[in-house]
Scaffold this motif. Structure first.
Motif, PDB file in Angstrom:
ATOM      1  N   PHE A  55      19.093  23.757   7.371  1.00 53.19           N
ATOM      2  CA  PHE A  55      20.135  23.928   8.389  1.00 53.19           C
ATOM      3  C   PHE A  55      20.313  22.702   9.273  1.00 53.19           C
ATOM      4  CE2 PHE A  55      18.874  28.205   7.169  1.00 53.19           C
ATOM      5  CZ  PHE A  55      20.107  28.708   6.807  1.00 53.19           C
ATOM      6  N   LYS A  56      20.099  21.516   8.695  1.00 53.16           N
ATOM      7  CA  LYS A  56      20.434  20.269   9.391  1.00 53.16           C
ATOM      8  C   LYS A  56      21.926  20.070   9.191  1.00 53.16           C
ATOM      9  CE  LYS A  56      16.227  17.641   9.619  1.00 53.16           C
ATOM     10  NZ  LYS A  56      15.654  16.310   9.527  1.00 53.16           N
ATOM     11  N   GLY A  76      29.212  23.080   7.844  1.00 50.96           N
ATOM     12  CA  GLY A  76      29.578  21.670   7.785  1.00 50.96           C
ATOM     13  C   GLY A  76      28.331  20.811   7.739  1.00 50.96           C
ATOM     14  N   ALA A  77      28.252  19.940   6.733  1.00 43.68           N
ATOM     15  CA  ALA A  77      27.106  19.033   6.603  1.00 43.68           C
ATOM     16  C   ALA A  77      26.993  18.161   7.855  1.00 43.68           C
ATOM     17  CB  ALA A  77      27.270  18.167   5.360  1.00 43.68           C
ATOM     18  N   ARG A  78      25.821  17.618   8.087  1.00 45.07           N
ATOM     19  CA  ARG A  78      25.544  16.837   9.302  1.00 45.07           C
ATOM     20  C   ARG A  78      26.518  15.668   9.471  1.00 45.07           C
ATOM     21  NH1 ARG A  78      23.596  18.312  13.931  1.00 45.07           N
ATOM     22  NH2 ARG A  78      23.302  16.454  15.146  1.00 45.07           N
ATOM     23  N   GLU A  83      36.621  16.732  13.919  1.00 36.34           N
ATOM     24  CA  GLU A  83      37.952  16.778  13.303  1.00 36.34           C
ATOM     25  C   GLU A  83      37.910  17.512  11.958  1.00 36.34           C
ATOM     26  OE1 GLU A  83      36.640  14.003  14.810  1.00 36.34           O
ATOM     27  OE2 GLU A  83      37.966  14.188  16.545  1.00 36.34           O
ATOM     28  N   ASP A  84      36.821  17.308  11.199  1.00 36.69           N
ATOM     29  CA  ASP A  84      36.660  18.038   9.936  1.00 36.69           C
ATOM     30  C   ASP A  84      36.618  19.544  10.195  1.00 36.69           C
ATOM     31  OD1 ASP A  84      36.479  15.662   8.419  1.00 36.69           O
ATOM     32  OD2 ASP A  84      34.304  15.558   8.705  1.00 36.69           O
ATOM     33  N   LEU A  85      35.921  19.925  11.242  1.00 33.56           N
ATOM     34  CA  LEU A  85      35.819  21.336  11.601  1.00 33.56           C
ATOM     35  C   LEU A  85      37.200  21.908  11.915  1.00 33.56           C
ATOM     36  CD1 LEU A  85      34.489  23.977  12.630  1.00 33.56           C
ATOM     37  CD2 LEU A  85      34.242  22.832  14.818  1.00 33.56           C
ATOM     38  N   VAL A  86      37.947  21.225  12.750  1.00 37.08           N
ATOM     39  CA  VAL A  86      39.277  21.721  13.146  1.00 37.08           C
ATOM     40  C   VAL A  86      40.165  21.906  11.912  1.00 37.08           C
ATOM     41  CG1 VAL A  86      41.377  21.165  14.448  1.00 37.08           C
ATOM     42  CG2 VAL A  86      39.126  20.795  15.483  1.00 37.08           C
TER      43      VAL A  86
END
Length: 172
Positions: A55-56, A76-78, A83-86
């Motif tokens: 869970f990193k 979402g990878a570390r 912006e990737d999340l949005v």
């Protein structure tokens, strides 16, 4: 002989009474929509807080599955960004988000905070908005220790520079 009247609630509640109140209060919250949090959400959150493998990560996106259970929809990878999340949030449906947000504090030092975002867009159906609004507290209680909670109803409220960062910096 006349009995002297007693004052209700004059003594502090016992620990048993307090526990019953908390249990009933918790049940009221979960029963409002009938939605529960999956065990996976709680387990992964504990490891995410400590950045333990596997869970990193940068973030979780949660959804309500079958109107019954809050589950992890995406991770979402570390190396992913805010912006990737949005970009991963649906335009016409609600979601919850937990992100480990890295930023620079007002005095210039790098820091990070765990941030809970309730994404409830105006374009979502009324049913979805009500279900997510009514179930938010259940998830927040499972994510114990997250101090920053943000509600967003459109993409302008998700803008990092003008909306999210100023809010988060208040807690840095």
């Amino acid at each position: 002989p006349v009995a002297s009247p007693s004052v209700v609630g004059s003594s502090p509640p016992s620990s048993t009474a307090r526990a019953l109140f908390q249990q009933r209060h918790t049940l009221t919250v979960t029963m409002a929509t009938g939605v529960a949090v999956s065990d996976e959400v709680s387990t992964s959150f504990q490891k995410f807080k400590l950045q333990q493998e596997p869970f990193k990560l940068r973030y979780f996106v949660y959804e309500i599955k079958d109107k019954k259970t809050i589950v992890i929809e995406k991770q979402g990878a570390r190396e992913k960004t805010y912006e990737d999340l949005v970009e991963e949030l649906p335009e016409k449906d609600s979601r919850y988000v937990l992100i480990d947000l890295e930023f620079e504090s007002a005095d210039g030092r790098p820091t990070s905070k765990l941030v809970f975002i309730s994404w409830n867009p105006d374009t979502a159906s009324i049913r979805s908005k009500m279900l997510y609004s009514g179930s938010k507290e259940v998830l927040k209680s499972a994510l114990n220790g997250v101090g920053i909670h943000i509600n967003a109803t459109d993409y302008s409220e998700l803008d990092f520079e003008t909306s999210i960062l100023p809010t988060v910096k208040k807690f840095a």
